[in-house]
Design an enzyme around this catalytic site. Sequence first.
Site, PDB file in Angstrom:
ATOM      1  N   VAL A  89      15.165   5.246  33.553  1.00  0.00           N
ATOM      2  CA  VAL A  89      15.296   5.151  35.015  1.00  0.00           C
ATOM      3  C   VAL A  89      15.373   3.687  35.436  1.00  0.00           C
ATOM      4  O   VAL A  89      14.493   2.895  35.101  1.00  0.00           O
ATOM      5  CB  VAL A  89      14.084   5.804  35.732  1.00  0.00           C
ATOM      6  CG1 VAL A  89      14.240   5.695  37.246  1.00  0.00           C
ATOM      7  CG2 VAL A  89      13.935   7.262  35.330  1.00  0.00           C
ATOM      8  N   ASP A 128      23.970  11.437  37.129  1.00  0.00           N
ATOM      9  CA  ASP A 128      23.122  10.431  36.491  1.00  0.00           C
ATOM     10  C   ASP A 128      21.871  10.181  37.353  1.00  0.00           C
ATOM     11  O   ASP A 128      20.740  10.204  36.838  1.00  0.00           O
ATOM     12  CB  ASP A 128      23.950   9.141  36.322  1.00  0.00           C
ATOM     13  CG  ASP A 128      23.149   7.979  35.795  1.00  0.00           C
ATOM     14  OD1 ASP A 128      22.942   7.918  34.572  1.00  0.00           O
ATOM     15  OD2 ASP A 128      22.716   7.137  36.600  1.00  0.00           O
ATOM     16  N   LYS A 132      17.690  11.027  36.613  1.00  0.00           N
ATOM     17  CA  LYS A 132      16.642  10.013  36.799  1.00  0.00           C
ATOM     18  C   LYS A 132      15.626  10.485  37.842  1.00  0.00           C
ATOM     19  O   LYS A 132      14.426  10.247  37.714  1.00  0.00           O
ATOM     20  CB  LYS A 132      17.273   8.691  37.243  1.00  0.00           C
ATOM     21  CG  LYS A 132      18.151   8.072  36.160  1.00  0.00           C
ATOM     22  CD  LYS A 132      19.004   6.951  36.722  1.00  0.00           C
ATOM     23  CE  LYS A 132      19.811   6.262  35.655  1.00  0.00           C
ATOM     24  NZ  LYS A 132      20.804   5.332  36.192  1.00  0.00           N
TER      25      LYS A 132
END
Length: 412
Positions: free
Chosen positions: A131, A200, A204
């Site tokens: 992250v 994406d 995260k």
Amino acid sequence: MSVIKVAILGFGTVGEGVYRTIQSHSEELTATLGKKVEVAAVLIRNTQKKRNISENVLVTTEFADILNLDQLDVVVEAIVDKEPTFTFLKSAIQRGCHIITANKEMFAHHGKELLDLAAEKRVSVGFEATVAGGIPVIQTLRQLLNINRVKQVRGILNGTSNFILSEMREKKQSFAQALVLAQENGYAEADPTNDVEGFDAFYKTMILSRLAFGEEPNWQDVEREGITSITSELIEAAETAGLRFKHIASITRLGGQIKATVKPALVGKENPFYHVEGVQNAVNVQSDIVGEITLQGPGAGMFPTASAVVEDLVHVCLNPTVKRNLTRSQEVGTEFSKHDDKQETWLVHRLTHKPITPAITWIEEVEEGTYVINASSKEVKQLAKQQKNLLYFPIIGEYERVNQVKAALKAL
Ligand SMILES: NC(=O)c1ccc[n+]([C@@H]2O[C@H](COP(=O)([O-])OP(=O)(O)OC[C@H]3O[C@@H](n4cnc5c(N)ncnc54)[C@H](OP(=O)(O)O)[C@@H]3O)[C@@H](O)[C@H]2O)c1
């Protein structure tokens, strides 16, 4: 002096960055750990690629060769895709190794299983690099906010999307032009779907949710939207209103439920995300004792990501069995149904006619068909159903009435 033996799975941007950083910072590692850190093996796929790896390091395409090493303490994973990565990491834990991963897609899907297995085998899992790249957000939440009750976490978690939005605004480019530039600069893949459609950032967000609140929302209930609907025209309209588009992940716990959204939103000058530009990432944590904290920094790239991995390396070696339960204390809040009725501020665009309803407060007409309004999300969705081409975006934080200010200045 005893030695910590590390294997690196994958020798792409991240894997090579980790390898080079372990060489370049060996003194600091030795001083911190009291042991020398040695890369014992590297797993690759393509044997034809030329790589700058010392002859003492085993370079192999077979994971079994790595598992069979006489000594192996830490496995760093920097591959792509969920498999065979998950299987590799399970085997590494079974063997008694600490693991460190940069792979958010795999970790969002299998993080819980890996953490459970690691707890059982009394080894640690590092996932700082999953992250926000180099920003130490995981360690901040994990180590530094133990007593604080986290209320909300917001983040700009995808550097590619942020770069595209910045380019569109600063250089007046179209989405397509900015995307090409992102690809030319190596920020976006040939197939940019994962980044620009918000997948994406979604992965995260799920990792952050588990960390901050000990659980995730039902994945199907998360509103996930990328930046592909943002046009130059919209960016200009937002600028006229003193606002900037950012792709924002938001996780809140209300009434024992987790609500997460991953979508474009607007922020004004007072918001800490307003000046986060280019490939930078930022994470804002709101908690009850400390208040608000914002961390900002490079969200990707060889060395920022390697920084997250080597810091994890130190952490897993110094704290071999980190507590598994990362749950924060319960937040007492409003029910979600009530949250849907909560008044929020929105920018609505392509409004064909203003409906007469007391449920909407018209704050400002930014330009023809574009308004800043106050309404509940239920009401805005209702409006969008009635007016087919309507686009609407939440405004985070206080909205400063730009046109009113301009008019007042003119009158002086
Ligand atoms: N790039 C970043 O800034 C960044 C930041 C944070 C997190 N991440 C994450 O870190 C991971 C790696 O990213 P990256 O940018 O370094 O990717 P990359 O440059 O494409 O490198 C991937 C590496 O993995 C190797 N590989 C792929 N499948 C393999 C397999 N089955 N067995 C052995 N090796 C395999 C490739 O081997 P070959 O070289 O032999 O093809 C390559 O060396 C991804 O999960 C990514 O999401 C990346």
